[in-house]
Write a protein that holds these residues in place. Sequence first.
Motif, mmCIF file in Angstrom:
data_model
loop_
_atom_site.group_PDB
_atom_site.id
_atom_site.type_symbol
_atom_site.label_atom_id
_atom_site.label_comp_id
_atom_site.label_asym_id
_atom_site.label_seq_id
_atom_site.Cartn_x
_atom_site.Cartn_y
_atom_site.Cartn_z
ATOM 1 N N ARG A 1 0.838 -1.207 0.000
ATOM 2 C CA ARG A 1 0.000 0.000 0.000
ATOM 3 C C ARG A 1 0.866 1.248 0.000
ATOM 4 N N GLN A 2 1.926 1.212 0.806
ATOM 5 C CA GLN A 2 2.769 2.397 0.951
ATOM 6 C C GLN A 2 3.588 2.686 -0.313
ATOM 7 N N PHE A 3 4.145 1.608 -0.898
ATOM 8 C CA PHE A 3 5.105 1.813 -1.988
ATOM 9 C C PHE A 3 4.533 1.584 -3.375
ATOM 10 N N ARG A 4 3.396 0.907 -3.477
ATOM 11 C CA ARG A 4 3.002 0.408 -4.776
ATOM 12 C C ARG A 4 1.576 0.794 -5.172
ATOM 13 N N THR A 5 0.628 0.167 -4.494
ATOM 14 C CA THR A 5 -0.769 0.395 -4.869
ATOM 15 C C THR A 5 -1.688 0.172 -3.662
ATOM 16 N N ASN A 6 -2.790 0.918 -3.650
ATOM 17 C CA ASN A 6 -3.784 0.700 -2.597
ATOM 18 C C ASN A 6 -4.692 -0.481 -2.914
ATOM 19 N N HIS A 7 -4.651 -0.900 -4.174
ATOM 20 C CA HIS A 7 -5.557 -1.976 -4.580
ATOM 21 C C HIS A 7 -4.933 -3.334 -4.268
ATOM 22 N N VAL A 8 -4.906 -3.652 -2.999
ATOM 23 C CA VAL A 8 -4.299 -4.915 -2.566
ATOM 24 C C VAL A 8 -5.290 -5.634 -1.656
ATOM 25 N N LEU A 9 -5.300 -6.948 -1.765
ATOM 26 C CA LEU A 9 -6.219 -7.766 -0.969
ATOM 27 C C LEU A 9 -5.405 -8.809 -0.202
ATOM 28 N N LEU B 1 -6.316 -10.177 11.171
ATOM 29 C CA LEU B 1 -7.109 -9.007 11.582
ATOM 30 C C LEU B 1 -6.613 -8.371 12.876
ATOM 31 N N ILE B 2 -5.925 -9.185 13.709
ATOM 32 C CA ILE B 2 -5.413 -8.674 14.987
ATOM 33 C C ILE B 2 -4.545 -7.433 14.752
ATOM 34 N N PHE B 3 -3.878 -7.407 13.592
ATOM 35 C CA PHE B 3 -2.922 -6.336 13.328
ATOM 36 C C PHE B 3 -3.558 -5.119 12.657
ATOM 37 N N PHE B 4 -4.865 -5.203 12.392
ATOM 38 C CA PHE B 4 -5.567 -4.067 11.777
ATOM 39 C C PHE B 4 -6.802 -3.698 12.605
ATOM 40 N N PRO B 5 -6.573 -3.205 13.814
ATOM 41 C CA PRO B 5 -7.711 -2.929 14.697
ATOM 42 C C PRO B 5 -8.660 -1.863 14.127
ATOM 43 N N ASP B 6 -8.171 -1.022 13.189
ATOM 44 C CA ASP B 6 -9.015 0.050 12.667
ATOM 45 C C ASP B 6 -9.738 -0.309 11.374
ATOM 46 N N ALA B 7 -9.542 -1.561 10.902
ATOM 47 C CA ALA B 7 -10.195 -1.954 9.648
ATOM 48 C C ALA B 7 -11.717 -1.929 9.821
ATOM 49 N N THR B 8 -12.421 -1.479 8.780
ATOM 50 C CA THR B 8 -13.888 -1.376 8.847
ATOM 51 C C THR B 8 -14.536 -2.642 8.289
ATOM 52 N N HIS C 1 -13.161 -6.955 5.342
ATOM 53 C CA HIS C 1 -12.878 -5.659 5.973
ATOM 54 C C HIS C 1 -12.159 -4.779 4.968
ATOM 55 N N THR C 2 -12.236 -3.475 5.184
ATOM 56 C CA THR C 2 -11.451 -2.595 4.321
ATOM 57 C C THR C 2 -10.674 -1.586 5.158
ATOM 58 N N ILE C 3 -9.568 -1.099 4.566
ATOM 59 C CA ILE C 3 -8.763 -0.086 5.247
ATOM 60 C C ILE C 3 -9.216 1.305 4.791
ATOM 61 N N ASP C 4 -9.351 1.477 3.472
ATOM 62 C CA ASP C 4 -9.645 2.810 2.946
ATOM 63 C C ASP C 4 -10.623 2.733 1.776
ATOM 64 N N GLY C 5 -11.323 1.618 1.675
ATOM 65 C CA GLY C 5 -12.234 1.438 0.546
ATOM 66 C C GLY C 5 -11.549 0.805 -0.652
ATOM 67 N N LYS C 6 -10.213 0.788 -0.648
ATOM 68 C CA LYS C 6 -9.480 0.192 -1.771
ATOM 69 C C LYS C 6 -8.780 -1.096 -1.353
ATOM 70 N N ALA C 7 -8.051 -1.037 -0.250
ATOM 71 C CA ALA C 7 -7.367 -2.232 0.258
ATOM 72 C C ALA C 7 -8.345 -3.034 1.115
ATOM 73 N N HIS C 8 -8.359 -4.332 0.905
ATOM 74 C CA HIS C 8 -9.299 -5.176 1.635
ATOM 75 C C HIS C 8 -8.619 -6.348 2.319
ATOM 76 N N LEU C 9 -9.285 -6.811 3.372
ATOM 77 C CA LEU C 9 -8.862 -8.022 4.080
ATOM 78 C C LEU C 9 -10.022 -8.996 4.022
ATOM 79 N N GLU D 1 -11.399 -5.344 -7.266
ATOM 80 C CA GLU D 1 -10.438 -4.630 -8.128
ATOM 81 C C GLU D 1 -8.999 -4.706 -7.623
ATOM 82 N N ALA D 2 -8.678 -5.740 -6.870
ATOM 83 C CA ALA D 2 -7.313 -5.851 -6.355
ATOM 84 C C ALA D 2 -6.333 -6.087 -7.501
#
Lengths: 298, 292
Positions: free
Chosen positions: B28-36, B48-55, B133-141, B167-168
Motif C-alpha cells: 500500500r505504501q510503496f506500490r498500490t492501494n488496490h491490494v487484498l 485481523l489482529i494487526f488491523f484494529p481500525d479496519a472497517t 474488511h477494508t482499510i480505505d475502501g481500496k485495500a481489503h482483508l 479490483e485488487a
Amino acid sequence: MHEITLLSGKGGTGKTTIAAALASVARDAVFCDADVDAADLHLILKPDILEEHRLESNWVAIIDDELCTHCSLCVEYCRFDAIHYKPSGGLEINPFDCEGCRLCERICPEQAIRSERNNNNFWYVSNSRFGTLVHAKMGAGEQNSGKLVTEVRKKTREIAQNTGAKFIITDGPPGIGCPVISALTGTHKVLMVIEPTKSGLHDAGRLIELAGNFNIDIFAVINKYDINDQVTGEIEKYLHENSIPLLVKIPFDTVMVEAMLQAKTIVEYQPYSNISKMIHQIWESIAETEYTEVEKVK
Amino acid sequence: MPVKIAIASGKGGTGKTTVAVNLFHFIRQFRTNHVLLVDCDVEEPNDLIFFPDATPVDEKDANQLIPEINTDKCTFCRRCVEYCEFNAIVVIPLVQFAEINPGLCHSCGACLVACRDEAITEKPYSIGKIRSHTIDGKAHLLVGSLKIGSAMQTLLIKTLKKQPVNEAEIILYDSPPGTSCPVVTTTADADYVILVTEPTPFGLNDLKLTVDLLRELGKSFGVIVNKAGLGNRDLYDYLDKENIEIIGEIPFNKAYASVYARGALLKQIPKEIEDLYQNIIIEIIEKTGHYA
C-alpha cells in the motif's frame, strides 16, 4: 494407560520441544508424533526405525485419453473442480484437487475413468533412547492427515497396552481442523503450550473451546513468557477464568535452540537448569494425577 | 488479472502472518492501494489482529451441503451406501433405518446420483464465516474462520478464494502451516510463493517438505529467513545446494518479537524492516511481472 496430548492452536509455540523434553523425564511411557504433515519429534529422538507401514490412502481418478469422448459430463458432476480441459485438448484430472469420491468414474458413459490408490503415506514404529516412538511421513499434499493421525495413535495405544506402559505422550498438530479433531478424540489430557502473543491467546482460545466439546482435562504452560509480560498476564487471567491449571511459565532462552542443534532435549543439554526443573515439574504434575487415578481404580 | 502471492512455511510460528501483514502494509505504501490480503489460515486466522481500525464490510456463512435421507421415500436399497466412498451412510433395511453422518460426509453428491427414489436432498450446513474488511475502501482483508468442531478447512479455503476481489491488483494469501491439502488449496493458483522459515533443525526439516510439495506443484518460490541469527548455517547450505533464492532475511530481535506479541506490528516499524520489505516487494514484482 493415559494419553497426554500436546496442542497449541497456533504453530511454533514449542509443542515439539516440550514433548521431547518430557520424553527425557517420563517413566513408563511411549511416544507418538501426531503432527504428521510436519513431523519434527524424530529430529530430537533420533529413532531407529523397526517397522515401516504404508497407509492405504484415498482414491485418485485418472482419465483414459483413448476412451474419453470429451462429453464433459464428469466436469459437470465433479464438486471439487478437479477436472479441466488440457491446453492440448482433452480432459485431465488434477490429483491434488481430486477428493477420491469416484463419482466421475461411475457416471462416465464411456467408462474412460478409473481410480487408483494414492499410497504416499507411511508410518513407523521406532526405538529411541527414551522408549518406543510411533511416527509418520505424509506424502506431499496428501488429504489424509486425519486418518494418519488416527492410525499412529491406534498403534501407540496397542504398544502401550502390550508393554504395560502407563503413559502415552503425543505431540499434536497445530490448528483446530481435522487432524486436531483426530488427535483429540479419545485422549485423556491435553497439555496446552501457549506463547504470550495476541495470536497465541486467540488460537489457544479456539482450541480450548474445541477441547471443551470433548470433555477433556486441560493443563497449560506458557512458553517464552517474558517475550511480553502483559500478554502473559492476559493469558493467566484467561486460564484462571476457564479453570485451566497453569503448570509453569518457561522463559525465553536461546539455550532451547542450542539444545535442538545438538539433537538433545533441554533436560539432556542442561540437566540442572531452571527450565529443566520446570520440565520435571510439568511431568510430575501430570504423572501425579495419573498415578493417583490409577491407584483409585485399584 | 491480479498477481497472486502465497505466503507459506511448513512449520508453524516461523512468521507467515508477520510477513503477510507487512507486505500488505508496504505494498500500500510503496506500490498500490488496490491490494487484498486473504487469511487462508482458517483454523487460526490472525491477520485481523494487526488491523484494529479496519472497517467491517460484509460477513456471511460458508456452507457445506449435507444430504439427508427421507425415510418415507427411501426403499432401503443401499445403493447410496455403495456409492459413498467415505462410509458416511448407514442403511439398515431390517429396521428401516437410513442416516448420513455429517462428520464423515465430503459433500461429493454421489449419494444423490445413486438414489433412484428421490429420497435424498441436500441442506446447507455452516462450516464457518467469511468476513470482509477494508482499510480505505481500496485495500481489503478477507478472513475465513472455521467453525469450531468442523473438519472442513479445505472447503472453507476454496470458498474463501471464490469471493470477489474488489479490483485488487495484488492478492496475498496467508497460508496455514503444514504440507497437506489446505496448503495445496491455498497455493494452487498463486503466481509466486514466499516460504518463511527459520534457521533451526525444525524449520529446515519442514521447509524441505514444503519445497518438495511446491516442486511437485510446479510453483516458483523464494525464501525469507526469519529469526536469522538463531540456530545454525544448515539452512543456508541447503538453500545454496538446492539453488533456492533467499529474497529476504529478518534478524531475530527480542524487542521486535514483543511488538508482534501485543499485535502492534504495524505501529512501530524499525527503519531496517521497512527497507527490507521495500526490497522484497521490488523483487517479487520483478518476478511476477507486475509493473502497475
